[in-house]
Design an enzyme around this catalytic site. Structure first.
Site: not given
Ligand code: GLN
Length: 477
Positions: A85, A159, A183
């Site tokens: 990532k 994400s 995420s």
């Molecule tokens: N997708 C989730 C959010 O937007 C989690 C974000 C993450 O874990 N970095 O908050």
């Protein structure tokens, strides 16, 4: 909305380096006071990495090496490939955090990645992601939308959108993601693969651009639990460059221990099922009912999630806003930024972190500042109460299993408001607050779309969570 509120919102926005129009500030203030937050921004592909920019069908990869880098051809991960990532440092490859505002070519590789190289993995390059790891859909990277290889009309999830799509498409065998509120697990569930959020502090986080340090974790995505387990086993353990990393490892002797599930008791917790859609709850229950064939007893268990969804959104945004106002200096559970990463963060803040991040961060940051930190304290208190209830649940059972997403993987362009975020991250974020391991596994499908279950165990019992996840994998459709 008063003029004083608007002036205060402008002060907070400027303090965080956001240069926003009056009308956008008004709109964000409205969502702060209404407790609703829109997340809409169009993404335009751009930017070249060092190495070269990948050109894969899913737009899952960013900068890649001309040939995968292999440090050793022996080791538990020999013969497999890795994407990382783009908020985790790989020496010689441009890092962007999914944002056009951020760019650095790190001189050092993060310990997590280094350990996978030591275990024989071949490093392909960097994976696309939501800007600064915010957003659960994979639609907002400055380098373009990531396509879900299962179905292009469904979001890839975020994400760690590129990480999930690259693994699901078979482009790589393992991808690293980061999980602050879900995420790793959310995109894994959307793309029908395995994702591991390890215990907080099990995998060292140095070389990673923090989001909310008290919640942040680095974890693998893979197509099966044994591969993900090899990755966790390689990455776990303290590193002096991350002063928060725990003196813990994965307790496995051999991978055969993964099969050892006979005699475990698994709890089926009440609110994570009740808050899920009936079709998802029923689909997961059908699979957990089969765990008895492996000698696992399943029992209903009380576990009220309370208001942990809102607590997560407050804690995450407040901690990120402190990071921004501190120009990338992390305190508390911060992971000890390298100076070059901190400087890149400070430069990004100078440029402005963009509308997508502003819309997400400013409403809770505004409330945090104008309440003198009371909203953060209340969110923490909510989290502590949840941890007390979780501990009581673990007195009765070894592990918990529940739906990862409360709904089917969402269609593109349908997750836009704060209310839309909750069904996606409501079952994942509580376990970032609790610091426990949580492993998602695809177990069945609804109209061709993956449905996933999440196995959760007490903190630092990651091996147990993986064993239950592997059991789910064995009884899955
Ligand atoms: N997708 C989730 C959010 O937007 C989690 C974000 C993450 O874990 N970095 O908050």
């Amino acid at each position: 909305m008063t003029d004083a509120d608007l002036a205060e919102m402008r002060t907070q926005a400027e303090r965080l380096g956001f240069n926003l129009s009056e009308s956008l500030l008004e709109e964000i203030l409205e969502t702060a006071t209404a407790g609703d937050s829109e997340a809409t921004e169009t993404a335009t592909p751009s930017a070249e990495g060092v190495g070269h920019r990948a050109d894969d069908d899913e737009n899952a990869l960013l900068a890649v090496f001309d040939e995968p880098r292999v440090r050793t051809d022996s080791g538990p991960l020999a013969g497999t490939t890795l994407a990382v990532k783009d908020n985790i440092a790989v020496a010689d490859l441009e890092m962007t955090c999914g944002s056009r505002a951020y760019s650095v070519v790190p001189s050092e590789t993060a310990p997590s990645v280094d350990r996978l190289l030591e275990a024989g993995i071949g490093l392909v390059g960097k994976a696309n992601m939501e800007p600064f790891a915010m957003g659960p859909t994979g639609e907002f990277s400055d380098f373009g939308h990531v396509t879900n290889p299962v179905d292009p009309d469904i979001v890839a999830g975020g994400s760690s959108s590129g990480s999930a799509a690259a693994v699901a498409a078979g482009t790589v065998d393992v991808a690293l993601g980061t999980d602050t509120g879900g995420s790793v697990r959310i995109p894994a569930a959307c793309c029908g693969i395995v994702g591991v959020k390890p215990s907080h502090r099990l995998v060292p986080r140095n070389g990673f651009v923090d989001f909310a340090p008290s919640l942040d974790t680095i974890g693998p995505l893979a197509r099966d639990v044994p591969t993900a387990t090899r990755a966790i086993a390689a990455m776990a353990g303290p590193d002096p460059r991350d002063p928060t990393s725990a003196d813990r490892s994965l307790e496995f002797e051999t991978l055969d221990d993964l099969d050892d599930a006979d005699g475990l008791t698994v709890g089926i917790p009440e609110t994570p099922f009740e808050r899920s859609s009936d079709e998802v709850a029923d689909a997961v229950r059908t699979v957990t009912d089969r765990l008895s064939t492996l000698g696992i007893e399943t029992v209903p268990v009380e576990l009220d999630l309370g208001d942990t969804e809102a607590a997560y959104l407050n804690i995450g945004a407040a901690e990120f806003s402190w990071l921004v106002s501190g120009n990338g200096v992390t305190r508390g559970q911060g992971t000890g930024y390298d100076e070059e990463l901190r400087q890149a963060f400070a430069a990004a803040r100078e440029d402005g972190l963009g509308e997508h991040v502003a819309r997400r961060i400013l409403p809770p940051a505004f409330l945090d500042m104008t309440s003198g930190g009371a909203t953060y304290a209340a969110a923490r208190a909510e989290g502590i109460e949840f941890m007390t209830r979780l501990k009581a649940a673990f007195d009765a059972v070894d592990a918990l299993v529940m739906p990862t997403l409360r709904v089917r993987p969402p269609a593109v362009e349908t997750v836009t408001t704060r209310a839309d975020l909750i069904p996606v991250l409501g079952n994942t974020a509580p376990f970032n607050i609790a610091g426990t391991p949580a492993v998602t596994v695809p177990v069945t499908s609804l109209d061709g779309l993956p449905v996933s279950a999440q196995a959760v165990a007490p903190q630092f019992e990651d091996g147990l969570a993986l064993r239950v996840a592997h059991a789910l994998e064995r009884v899955a459709d």
